[in-house]
Design a protein around this motif. Structure first.
Motif, short mmCIF file in Angstrom:
data_model
loop_
_atom_site.label_atom_id
_atom_site.label_comp_id
_atom_site.label_asym_id
_atom_site.label_seq_id
_atom_site.Cartn_x
_atom_site.Cartn_y
_atom_site.Cartn_z
N ASN A 45 -21.84 19.50 -10.93
CA ASN A 45 -20.54 17.79 -10.55
C ASN A 45 -21.34 17.36 -9.16
O ASN A 45 -20.54 15.90 -9.12
N ALA A 46 -22.37 17.12 -9.26
CA ALA A 46 -23.18 16.16 -8.27
C ALA A 46 -22.63 15.91 -7.25
O ALA A 46 -22.10 14.98 -6.26
N GLY A 74 -30.80 14.21 -7.24
CA GLY A 74 -29.89 14.83 -8.50
C GLY A 74 -31.01 14.23 -9.81
O GLY A 74 -30.48 14.23 -10.56
N ARG A 75 -31.77 15.12 -9.79
CA ARG A 75 -32.65 15.69 -10.48
C ARG A 75 -31.33 16.80 -11.62
O ARG A 75 -31.14 16.23 -13.47
N THR A 80 -33.19 9.68 -10.97
CA THR A 80 -33.27 8.95 -9.74
C THR A 80 -34.09 9.06 -8.96
O THR A 80 -34.28 10.01 -9.16
N ALA A 81 -34.55 7.67 -8.13
CA ALA A 81 -35.82 8.99 -7.21
C ALA A 81 -36.42 7.57 -6.57
O ALA A 81 -35.50 6.41 -6.61
N LEU A 82 -37.25 7.65 -5.35
CA LEU A 82 -37.70 7.15 -4.46
C LEU A 82 -39.11 7.22 -4.61
O LEU A 82 -39.79 8.69 -5.62
N TYR A 84 -22.57 7.00 -12.79
CA TYR A 84 -22.38 7.62 -11.06
C TYR A 84 -22.80 7.84 -10.76
O TYR A 84 -24.23 6.77 -9.28
N LYS A 85 -24.55 8.33 -11.00
CA LYS A 85 -25.57 8.85 -10.31
C LYS A 85 -26.68 7.19 -10.10
O LYS A 85 -26.93 6.92 -9.65
N MET A 86 -26.28 6.07 -10.94
CA MET A 86 -26.50 5.06 -10.76
C MET A 86 -26.26 4.17 -9.68
O MET A 86 -27.63 3.77 -9.68
N GLU A 87 -25.15 3.99 -9.81
CA GLU A 87 -24.21 3.52 -9.57
C GLU A 87 -24.72 3.47 -7.50
O GLU A 87 -24.97 3.18 -7.31
#
Length: 506
Positions: A218-219, A297-298, A306-308, A336-339
């Motif tokens: 559910n993030a 959030g893999r 998404t990563a650093l 949502y993750k990209m936002e």
């Protein structure tokens, strides 16, 4: 001096030997062990160390101290100052009934006003009806009364779930830029199993209710950790990419990875068969500085990564589509993750690199029920507001509304983008588009499969990225092996822009 040392010793004893042994037997660190594991040796400076409930004899002489179960102070992570807000579970399970709220609210205000990152090590059972006895009455619920929004707009905030985090404990984990929870040890939930049983008559285990297997879907919490040491290591890694506050620059590290390194296998990274998938994480490892990628959030919204990471030592945000999950399509969770990641990078001045293989928004009943298009609209809003220098590398597909969201385009932002020769773009993917536009022709052909392939091959030829490049519709088509060199050249200029925005021209 004698009383000071006695009070300090009582505070360091925390909940007492039996309570500490119980945590040890369960394989859990106590609060002070967690502090030591997170911070650089010798850097801890505690505040409010002797706060608690004092006991005195009839003449008013001090006898003993029941310490507060909130431990606060400052220390250093890799030499950089952070503020800590730590729950002591050994004292009444870290519950707010046994705390002094002024103490931890102060450290949060201090982190905001002195502009230093805040880390919350949360292990709290939340509130209790016993508060009614203490206050001899009840009060209306209030919105959080510490500077949460100001903190989140100013400094990096990290929430670590180390036990059952219910109610206020959950809030402390979730009001953060990065959160992590320990598998099978931590739970984040509105209320625990006892409340659920009374309210709904449902018996449920606390891990089933709010454990890692729930939140990886559910993030709610970004990352999971194998154990406490792993969770604290992730905190250190996350902070290493971020500045002390929005008013400063993120740290740049020395890099011995050549900027012109060209891994030969990249020329074949994208399969010639358009229906085959590939491993985008292998591409990212090949392009960014060696061992520099920290994924966030893999297991959520898996069609986007998404990563650093770092380019020639400079920290950057990374976004990439993963064709192994929903074909890389934009789902509501991926949106949502990209936002969320776009906003994080914009806030803290991190340039963004987006590796694009976007077939479009997810379609079908499930996607419509999930509000996928609304999620995509929110991504568009985040991109419009983003202040991050941005570059897109289109490695394969870039189609439709979701494809258009590969990077900022409005206002002062450059639509800075490169493409690999394997890239294709348009309003709709060729495979689905051909069948939709030529359905009757294909079905009436003597060999429908051959006819469909003939049409697809034709459309692929006229959708060649080189035709777009002829009109300067794409900045440059590059050999995949050149990608690292191109990005390292770009980051030099992008970082100067960030420097100018954060601290002014030098």
């Amino acid at each position: 001096m004698t009383e000071l040392q006695a009070r300090r010793a009582m505070a360091r004893a925390m909940g007492g030997a039996p309570a500490l042994q119980k945590m040890r037997d369960a394989g859990r660190m106590n609060a002070r062990e967690r502090i030591a594991a997170l911070l650089d040796d010798g850097s801890w400076r505690e505040l409010g160390s002797v706060a608690g409930k004092g006991h005195y004899d009839e003449q008013g002489h001090f006898r003993e101290l029941d310490p507060c179960n909130a431990i606060v102070g400052t220390g250093r992570v890799a030499g950089r100052k952070v503020a800590l807000h730590v729950d002591d579970y050994s004292i009444r399970a870290g519950s707010s009934e046994a705390t002094i709220a002024d103490k931890w609210i102060y450290i949060e205000r201090m982190a905001w006003q002195l502009r230093m990152p805040l880390v919350r090590l949360v292990d709290s059972a939340g509130g209790s009806v016993k508060l009614l006895m203490q206050s001899a009455g009840s009060k209306l619920p209030e919105y959080v009364n510490w500077p949460v929004q100001e903190l989140l707009r100013t400094v990096p905030v990290v929430g670590v779930a180390l036990g059952s985090c219910a109610g206020q404990g959950a809030i402390k984990v979730l009001f953060s830029h990065f959160s992590v929870m320990v598998r099978d040890q931590a739970q984040v939930m509105a209320a625990g199993p006892h409340v659920v049983r009374q309210a709904y008559g449902v018996d449920i285990d606390k891990n089933e209710l709010g454990g890692w297997s729930v939140h990886r879907k559910n993030a709610l919490v970004h990352n999971e950790a194998a154990d406490e040491a792993d969770a604290l290591a992730q905190v250190r890694s996350f902070l290493s990419y971020l500045p002390r506050s929005v008013h400063e620059l993120a740290p740049v590290v020395a890099c011995d990875d050549p900027v012109d390194r060209a891994d030969d296998w990249l020329k074949d990274a994208i399969p010639h068969d358009r229906r085959k998938i590939y491993d985008p994480r292998r591409i990212l490892k090949s392009v960014f500085d060696r061992d520099s990628i920290f994924e966030i959030g893999r297991h959520q919204g898996g069609s986007v990564i998404t990563a650093l990471a770092r380019l020639n030592g400079i920290p950057v945000g990374v976004i990439a589509n993963d064709p192994k999950v929903h074909g890389g399509a934009m789902t509501s969770q991926a949106a949502y993750k990209m936002e969320r990641h776009t906003n994080l990078c914009s806030l803290f001045g991190l340039p963004v690199v987006n590796f694009v293989d976007q077939p479009g928004n997810q379609t079908g009943l499930e996607a419509e029920l999930g509000g996928t298009l609304l999620g995509a609209v929110r991504v568009g809003d985040a991109l419009h507001e983003s202040r991050s220098p941005w570059v897109s590398i289109i490695v394969r597909r870039c189609f439709g509304m979701a494809g258009a969201l590969h990077g900022p385009k409005g206002g002062e932002q450059l639509n800075h983008r490169f493409a690999w020769p394997s890239a294709r773009w348009g309003s709709i993917p060729i495979e689905g588009g051909v069948m939709a536009a030529h359905k009757k022709e294909i079905e009436e052909a003597s060999d429908p499969a051959a006819k469909r392939k003939e049409l697809e091959d034709y459309y692929l030829r006229i959708s060649s990225p080189f035709r777009t490049a002829e009109k300067f519709g794409i900045l440059e088509i590059i050999d995949p092996r050149e990608t690292r060199a191109v990005l390292c050249d770009w980051i030099e200029d992008a970082w100067r822009v960030v420097q100018g925005d954060r601290i002014g021209p030098r």
